[in-house]
Design an enzyme around this catalytic site. Structure first.
Site, PDB file in Angstrom:
ATOM      1  N   GLN A 148      74.570 -36.797 -13.664  1.00 16.01           N
ATOM      2  CA  GLN A 148      73.409 -36.659 -14.536  1.00 16.01           C
ATOM      3  C   GLN A 148      73.558 -35.407 -15.390  1.00 16.01           C
ATOM      4  O   GLN A 148      73.632 -34.291 -14.881  1.00 16.01           O
ATOM      5  CB  GLN A 148      72.128 -36.571 -13.705  1.00 16.01           C
ATOM      6  CG  GLN A 148      70.861 -36.560 -14.558  1.00 16.01           C
ATOM      7  CD  GLN A 148      69.611 -36.384 -13.719  1.00 16.01           C
ATOM      8  OE1 GLN A 148      69.321 -35.293 -13.245  1.00 16.01           O
ATOM      9  NE2 GLN A 148      68.869 -37.468 -13.523  1.00 16.01           N
ATOM     10  N   TYR A 184      62.032 -31.956 -18.017  1.00 16.68           N
ATOM     11  CA  TYR A 184      63.193 -31.258 -18.536  1.00 16.68           C
ATOM     12  C   TYR A 184      63.233 -31.422 -20.057  1.00 16.68           C
ATOM     13  O   TYR A 184      62.360 -32.049 -20.651  1.00 16.68           O
ATOM     14  CB  TYR A 184      64.469 -31.761 -17.856  1.00 16.68           C
ATOM     15  CG  TYR A 184      64.518 -31.406 -16.390  1.00 16.68           C
ATOM     16  CD1 TYR A 184      64.543 -30.078 -15.982  1.00 16.68           C
ATOM     17  CD2 TYR A 184      64.526 -32.391 -15.407  1.00 16.68           C
ATOM     18  CE1 TYR A 184      64.576 -29.740 -14.633  1.00 16.68           C
ATOM     19  CE2 TYR A 184      64.560 -32.070 -14.064  1.00 16.68           C
ATOM     20  CZ  TYR A 184      64.585 -30.734 -13.676  1.00 16.68           C
ATOM     21  OH  TYR A 184      64.603 -30.402 -12.343  1.00 16.68           O
ATOM     22  N   ARG A 196      67.421 -41.777 -17.607  1.00 20.20           N
ATOM     23  CA  ARG A 196      66.324 -41.632 -16.646  1.00 20.20           C
ATOM     24  C   ARG A 196      65.080 -41.159 -17.379  1.00 20.20           C
ATOM     25  O   ARG A 196      65.126 -40.178 -18.133  1.00 20.20           O
ATOM     26  CB  ARG A 196      66.680 -40.639 -15.543  1.00 20.20           C
ATOM     27  CG  ARG A 196      65.657 -40.696 -14.392  1.00 20.20           C
ATOM     28  CD  ARG A 196      66.065 -39.875 -13.200  1.00 20.20           C
ATOM     29  NE  ARG A 196      65.598 -40.505 -11.965  1.00 20.20           N
ATOM     30  CZ  ARG A 196      65.574 -39.918 -10.774  1.00 20.20           C
ATOM     31  NH1 ARG A 196      65.998 -38.670 -10.632  1.00 20.20           N
ATOM     32  NH2 ARG A 196      65.140 -40.560  -9.706  1.00 20.20           N
ATOM     33  N   ARG A 216      66.131 -39.182  -0.701  1.00 21.56           N
ATOM     34  CA  ARG A 216      65.951 -38.484   0.576  1.00 21.56           C
ATOM     35  C   ARG A 216      66.376 -39.361   1.746  1.00 21.56           C
ATOM     36  O   ARG A 216      66.828 -38.858   2.773  1.00 21.56           O
ATOM     37  CB  ARG A 216      64.491 -38.052   0.709  1.00 21.56           C
ATOM     38  CG  ARG A 216      64.079 -36.996  -0.309  1.00 21.56           C
ATOM     39  CD  ARG A 216      62.575 -36.919  -0.465  1.00 21.56           C
ATOM     40  NE  ARG A 216      62.042 -38.183  -0.935  1.00 21.56           N
ATOM     41  CZ  ARG A 216      60.772 -38.527  -0.891  1.00 21.56           C
ATOM     42  NH1 ARG A 216      59.884 -37.692  -0.365  1.00 21.56           N
ATOM     43  NH2 ARG A 216      60.366 -39.693  -1.347  1.00 21.56           N
ATOM     44  N   CYS A 226      64.220 -41.540   6.902  1.00 17.36           N
ATOM     45  CA  CYS A 226      63.533 -40.402   6.297  1.00 17.36           C
ATOM     46  C   CYS A 226      62.017 -40.536   6.446  1.00 17.36           C
ATOM     47  O   CYS A 226      61.451 -41.613   6.259  1.00 17.36           O
ATOM     48  CB  CYS A 226      63.912 -40.319   4.825  1.00 17.36           C
ATOM     49  SG  CYS A 226      62.961 -39.134   3.854  1.00 17.36           S
ATOM     50  N   CYS A 265      67.627 -31.099   6.247  1.00 20.81           N
ATOM     51  CA  CYS A 265      66.801 -32.275   6.550  1.00 20.81           C
ATOM     52  C   CYS A 265      66.060 -32.035   7.855  1.00 20.81           C
ATOM     53  O   CYS A 265      66.640 -31.556   8.834  1.00 20.81           O
ATOM     54  CB  CYS A 265      67.673 -33.525   6.660  1.00 20.81           C
ATOM     55  SG  CYS A 265      66.758 -35.030   7.081  1.00 20.81           S
TER      56      CYS A 265
END
Length: 699
Positions: A138, A208, A256, A353, A376, A396
């Site tokens: 990205q 962003y 995105r 996640r 998760c 985590c």
């Protein structure tokens, strides 16, 4: 003080490691099908010159693993390789800085603004390709989300609007600076191609820089880069064209977006669909996200949002533009992921996640081992809070080793070794499972009739049900490993000693803290008093309907108190929240804190910060704000949530009993100092260190 003479290992009766019965939990959960039918999810997909082996995507998530100069670290190589080994179809590497330093995000963000970064990035793609995963990266410029204290240069944006309330005021870019940034994206894309990436993604969401041009919340320009939809989309059109020119026709370009910014005055789905009409010619895959920096709990999903809650957004783009889409949003259940693909909501399903917690998610589904997935719980502590608020490398809460994952299970003790665990909470269960999985004989004692400890009681609260799945995983893991779980048994030092342990793990947790406030201790949890502790709330969570419409007082605005506030507001109770500190949610992670503030505002909770509890009576509490006068608040029920205190007695007794022997006594979890689940699991896994110290664990 009594001493125990160790018995030679050959004289001990082995407990055995055959599968044992599942230990009881206070809250039962529906078990996952070990072999769910997921033909659509596991089917391949071709986009331009890239063929994915399945529809599961690891989306870009910052790690703070990079070296200080922005180079890929050894930890990152291992971290991403683990997800490729686990079967993930497409791995989109975390956002990488195209313009340094002004566009930098985070303390140790990857960089791609110079050719010197290409060789190490090539090593990264090589690692992922070795295991069959496709690799994307990205490309990003942080804009107003950059922190000048870190970058040493002013933040820039479309206008002078901060990325979130109270944020840095950025400097608006002029046309020449915009052109330079467009070239930076193109140069970065060319480097990404040379580094072996199969696709590139442009980040045009989440507050962003590209998002700050798209969103009317940020873009107040009056030139050709502002005003109309076409003006606000102009920068992205230019970047897309430049990137396409840099990567050629065979490499997919992904975009995105925050399809719905979920903020008044921001872009709605309808707005984003109209904007995409101006961009779609250069886009191969639309990565459909949501939210901005100011409502991060919808960007990095809070715990109570259901699996796949955003998939309908992706469907709108898929149907309108006939392009592959990526959706995300708390997807944990393989059958939910399958439905999303099979029913046409999205071509690809991102689990961020979820793949931090369980790198082998895809492989376990494909191999019929879905019931062993470490699922998760969306707590956002080790991943989001560590990275965003605390500037730490990610961790985590439920997986103590997100880089090597289950590699420790290949190790074995070199001689018969017995481990006795006292306490069946999260830390105790993790220690017991870990020790058994490397070949130890393990007995776990729990004084109550169920395991799970305080966390096991907290999952009775509706918003914490995801954690119940984790506890169920732990007890099933313990059964597979052969842990001998003995509930309803008080582990005295003599009882523990009778098993002739080599290592003893004390994990006896914590109890509610009740300071010596007049009227409190004689009333708390006494039937009819109306004064309740958090343990009483959790034990009688199913009976809280009686609070509907009543006025309640919650004393303490930490994690526990805010959980109670959430339950009460769901019952339409009128809530007064009393907190001694100047602000609420001081011990919460960033996402949960934002969720709590939203909940308080939405339900009109009266918040009294800087206010101390003075006295407790029947149907009232006296409080004092600062140095002001004492005020009386009448309420039907008062919940006292002033934190927890460690249960230190057991560790002291065990330490004294085994003093002078070679038996190692560990103290972990809340009994060693009240913490979070992440602290308990990490300490539980550290039983490996105790075995290493004894010299019985092979490398």
């Amino acid at each position: 003080m009594s001493l125990v003479t160790p018995m030679p290992p050959s004289a001990r009766t082995p407990i055995g490691r055959t599968t044992r019965p599942i230990a009881p939990l206070a809250v039962q959960v529906e078990r996952r099908d070990p072999a769910p039918a997921t033909p659509a999810l596991l089917s391949p997909l071709r986009v331009r010159g890239m063929t994915l082996r399945n529809r599961v995507v690891m989306p870009p998530m910052g790690t703070n693993f990079a070296l200080p100069d922005g180079t890929v670290s050894d930890t990152q190589l291992d971290y991403y390789e683990q997800r490729a080994r686990g079967g993930t179809g497409l791995i989109i590497v975390e956002n990488i800085c195209v313009t340094f330093p002004a566009g930098s995000n985070g303390t140790t963000q990857l960089r791609i603004d110079h050719d010197r970064y290409v060789p190490r990035l090539w090593e990264l793609t090589e690692r992922m390709h070795r295991h069959g995963s496709k690799a994307a990266i990205q490309l990003n410029h942080s804009g107003a989300s950059a922190n000048p204290r870190r970058t040493g240069t002013p933040a820039v944006s479309s206008s002078d609007q901060p990325s979130k309330p109270g944020g840095t005021i950025p400097v608006p870019l002029d046309v020449q600076e915009i052109a330079s940034i467009v070239q930076d994206f193109a140069d970065a894309a060319a480097r990404a191609r040379r580094a072996g990436f199969d696709a590139v993604e442009l980040h045009a969401g989440h507050s962003y820089l590209l998002s700050q041009f798209l969103s009317p919340l940020y873009n107040h320009r009056t030139d050709e880069y502002g005003g109309s939809l076409a003006g606000r989309a102009r920068l992205i059109r230019e970047v897309l064209a430049a990137v396409r020119g840099a990567v050629g026709e065979t490499i997919p370009v992904m975009l995105r977006i925050s399809a719905d910014e979920l903020v008044a005055g921001g872009n709605t789905i309808e707005d984003s669909l109209a904007i995409m009409e101006l961009l779609v010619d250069e886009v191969d895959i639309i990565d459909v996200s949501a939210g901005l920096a100011m409502n991060l709990q919808y960007q990095i999903d809070r715990m109570d949002l259901p699996d796949g809650w955003r998939s309908g957004m992706a469907r709108r783009f898929r149907e309108k533009f006939n392009l592959p889409t990526i959706t995300c949003g708390n997807v944990r259940d393989p059958l939910v992921a399958e439905r999303i693909v099979a029913e046409g909501d999205s071509d690809l399903v991102a689990m961020g996640r979820g793949l931090i917690a369980e790198p082998w998610w895809v492989r376990k589904v494909a191999e019929g081992r879905a019931d062993t997935i470490l699922e998760c719980v969306s707590c956002n502590i080790g991943c989001a809070d560590h990275r965003i608020r605390l500037d730490r490398p990610i961790r985590c809460s439920i997986n103590p080793d997100i880089v090597q994952h289950e590699a420790f299970m290949r190790r074995r003790v070199t001689s018969p070794t017995r481990v006795v665990v006292v306490g069946g909470g999260v830390g105790g269960l993790e220690a017991a499972c870990t020790a058994a999985e490397v070949g130890c004989d393990v007995v776990l004692f729990e004084s109550r009739d169920v395991v799970g400890g305080t966390v096991g009681e907290a999952v009775r609260l509706p918003a914490k049900r995801r954690i119940a799945i984790f506890l169920d995983y732990l007890v099933r893991r313990a059964a597979r490993a052969g842990v001998d779980v003995r509930t309803g048994t008080h582990a005295t030092p003599a009882l523990v000693a009778s098993l002739l342990p080599d290592v003893v793990v004390n994990a006896t947790g914590a109890a509610p803290l009740l300071p010596p406030i007049p009227g409190l201790r004689e009333r708390v949890d006494v039937p009819g008093s109306g004064v309740r502790s958090i343990t009483d709330v959790m034990a009688h969570a199913s009976e809280l309907e009686e609070l509907r419409g009543q006025h309640v007082v919650v004393v303490g605005a930490g994690a526990v108190g805010l959980d109670v506030v959430e339950v009460c507001t769901q019952l339409d109770a009128r809530v007064t929240l009393v907190e001694r500190l100047p602000a609420i949610a001081a011990d919460l992670d960033l996402i949960t804190a934002m969720q709590s503030h939203e909940m308080i505002e939405r339900h009109g909770v009266e918040v009294r910060t800087g206010t101390s509890l003075v006295e407790v009576g029947d149907g009232w509490v006296d409080v004092r704000t600062g140095d002001g006068p004492v005020e009386r608040i009448e309420s039907a029920t008062t919940f006292v949530c002033l934190g927890m205190r460690p249960n230190v007695e057991s560790y002291a007794a065990l330490s004294e009993h085994f003093a002078g022997t070679d038996v190692r006594v560990l103290d972990i979890g809340d009994s060693a100092g009240v913490g979070k689940i992440i602290d308990a699991t990490a300490a539980g896994r550290d039983v490996l260190l105790a075995l290493e110290t004894r010299g019985v664990l092979a490398p």
